[in-house]
Design an enzyme around this catalytic site. Structure first.
Site, PDB file in Angstrom:
ATOM      1  N   ARG A  48       0.832  -1.213   0.000  1.00 45.64           N
ATOM      2  CA  ARG A  48       0.000   0.000   0.000  1.00 45.64           C
ATOM      3  C   ARG A  48       0.864   1.261   0.000  1.00 45.64           C
ATOM      4  O   ARG A  48       0.483   2.276  -0.580  1.00 45.64           O
ATOM      5  CB  ARG A  48      -0.940   0.008   1.198  1.00 45.64           C
ATOM      6  CG  ARG A  48      -2.049  -0.987   1.031  1.00 45.64           C
ATOM      7  CD  ARG A  48      -3.006  -0.937   2.180  1.00 45.64           C
ATOM      8  NE  ARG A  48      -4.003  -1.979   2.002  1.00 45.64           N
ATOM      9  CZ  ARG A  48      -5.233  -1.903   2.434  1.00 45.64           C
ATOM     10  NH1 ARG A  48      -5.632  -0.839   3.082  1.00 45.64           N
ATOM     11  NH2 ARG A  48      -6.070  -2.884   2.237  1.00 45.64           N
ATOM     12  N   CYS A  65       4.070   5.093 -14.074  1.00 42.79           N
ATOM     13  CA  CYS A  65       3.160   4.565 -13.044  1.00 42.79           C
ATOM     14  C   CYS A  65       2.065   3.693 -13.625  1.00 42.79           C
ATOM     15  O   CYS A  65       1.547   2.807 -12.942  1.00 42.79           O
ATOM     16  CB  CYS A  65       2.516   5.713 -12.263  1.00 42.79           C
ATOM     17  SG  CYS A  65       3.696   6.765 -11.431  1.00 42.79           S
TER      18      CYS A  65
END
Length: 110
Positions: A48, A65
């Site tokens: 996370r 990304c």
């Protein structure tokens, strides 16, 4: 886990830099997972944090990304451009809309 500095700010800064370095190495047409990147960094429980780091990439950095998905190949909810960017790199998708990880998962030793 890797020996990051104890204070949260230093941990976040050094961790983010390492995440950006790894993500920068993912080749065109391949993807990695948040957990896979965390594992590469020696912090498997920090998937996370990888996602958070990628959400906070400074504009001046050119980090791919879009090549990072979850463990099932699912894309970032609400980021419509991610699929378009991956399709432009000839990444294929399964019928359920997830990336075909069998074909496109990046292995560091490739």
């Amino acid at each position: 886990m890797k020996d990051y500095k104890v204070d949260k700010e230093s941990f976040s800064e050094s961790f983010r830099k390492e995440v950006y370095e790894v993500v920068s190495q993912i080749p065109v047409g391949k993807v990695s997972t948040y957990g896979g990147i965390a594992l590469l960094l020696g912090a498997p429980q920090c998937s996370r944090m990888v996602g958070r780091a990628l959400k906070e990439v400074p504009d001046e950095l050119s980090i791919p990304c879009h090549r990072v998905v979850n463990s099932t190949g699912r894309l970032v909810p609400g980021w419509v451009e991610q699929k378009q960017l991956l399709l432009a790199e000839e990444v294929s998708f399964k019928a359920n809309g997830c990336v075909n990880l069998k074909e496109h998962l990046w292995h560091v030793d490739e």
